[in-house]
Design a protein around this motif. Structure first.
Motif: not given
Ligand SMILES: *Cc1c(COP(=O)(O)O)cnc(C)c1O
Length: 368
Positions: A38, A42, A207, A222, A224-225, A352
């Motif tokens: 998304k 990032y 994460t 899931r 992301g970071i 983030y």
């Protein structure tokens, strides 16, 4: 001579590969991995990132909004894409691009079924989100019976996944709360799963959840970071590599006298003779005013220089009194050599926010 000639955000795909492999090593071989891409992955480049992850064998993607999913499809991404926060007015578009919606309320379930029935779809995959304590989006576990009854009345959808989201998986002091969320999630699963003759994908961990709650990985995680190089702890950051490096150059050097000021509202007043440099990026590029007034530093020829005064829209100024440098020299704001986490932390925010704020005006440069 530096190689940088303007402000660029370098996106290092080898670092991405390293992070992907590290995160994979933290989950069972049978556990699926969903890459969260998304917000332009990032703040980087969603299509470039998703393409590399697809090649590496990622199983699934997630975006926040429908339009982000459409861009991935247009960029050639074929793996399943979960849209975490679709609006009911987008449901036809969701379906047209073969995106899977997060259905999180009675209203969104009703509206999606209505659209799916109108289009005469059969068993269109949806993910159900359970609110286990974040109190952001999701059905309450008590609504489980209502959900299964409603879905039993239609042929148009099937539950591809059931998920929830942890509020404080990075925070060791909140372990009890996270355990309470895991229990709530289990309770929802225990009510829904026996009513189905198939097995939806169960997924809970982000994460920090992957790293701190191995017992709660379920069928998919899931991340992301972590993919972008941050693990929400100094120890995990060591094992990951930042994907994005923000670089620029020195546009101009000034020698200002004691008592003079720099920038709007005279945000910096020189207490002694000072050498300053002006850089071609500002708050419109995502380096917000919170980073000014000497809260954060940038790196020039291996030395740190403070951002002084108020960050302008298109420029910011730094104190280079002690640094041997010239106009045209390269400046690193954050990246491998200088942590974005620290840059953010010094101004009271988190990686983030910093990395997702780098605006689309900044040129992206993909490095393989
Ligand atoms: C953004 C998001 C993630 C990714 O979280 P990270 O902490 O970046 O790994 C996972 N799940 C949901 C629902 C999200 O909104």
């Amino acid at each position: 001579m530096s190689q940088t000639s303007e402000t660029v955000l370098e996106i290092n795909l080898s670092a991405l590969e390293h992070n992907y492999k590290y995160l994979r090593s933290q989950i069972a071989p049978t556990t699926k991995m969903l890459g969260v891409v998304k917000a332009f992955a990032y703040g980087s480049d969603a299509v470039a990132i998703a393409k590399r992850l697809e090649k590496l064998g990622i199983n699934y993607f997630a975006v926040a909004y429908t339009q982000e999913g459409v861009s991935l499809r247009k960029g050639g991404i074929e793996k399943p894409i979960l849209v975490l926060h679709p609006q009911s007015t987008n449901f036809e578009e969701v379906i047209e691009h073969n995106l899977f919606p997060n259905i999180y309320s009675k209203y969104t379930l009703g509206a999606f079924i209505k659209t799916a029935e109108k289009l005469q779809l059969k068993k269109y995959p949806i993910h159900l989100k359970i609110n286990t304590g974040l109190n952001r989006l999701g059905f309450d576990p008590e609504e489980a019976n209502w959900i299964t009854d409603r879905i039993a009345q239609t042929e148009s959808v099937k539950i591809e996944g059931i998920f929830s989201h942890l509020a404080a998986s990075e925070d060791k002091a909140e372990r009890d709360f996270t355990k309470y969320q895991i229990e709530n999630y289990k309770s929802a699963l225990d009510q829904i799963l026996p009513k189905l003759d198939y097995k939806p994908i169960r997924h809970l961990c982000n994460t920090s959840g992957i790293l701190n709650y191995p017992e709660a990985h379920y069928d998919m995680v899931r991340t992301g970071i972590g993919l972008y190089g941050f693990g929400n702890s100094a120890e995990e950051d060591q094992k990951l590599q930042p994907v994005a490096t923000l670089k620029t150059i020195i546009s101009q050097i000034h020698h200002i006298k004691k008592g003079e000021s720099v920038g709007y509202n005279r945000g910096f007043k020189a207490e002694k003779d000072t050498k300053t440099a002006t850089l071609p990026l500002g708050h419109a590029d995502g380096i917000n005013r919170i980073y000014g007034k000497q809260k954060t530093k940038v790196l020039i020829n291996g030395q740190l220089a403070s951002i002084i005064g108020n960050v302008c829209m298109d420029m910011l100024m730094i104190d280079i009194s002690e640094i041997d440098c010239e106009e045209g020299d390269e400046v690193i704001l954050f990246g491998k050599e200088k942590s974005a986490e620290e840059f953010a932390h010094n101004a009271g925010t988190i990686s983030y926010e910093l990395i997702t704020s780098i605006s689309q005006r900044v040129k992206r440069k993909i490095i393989n």
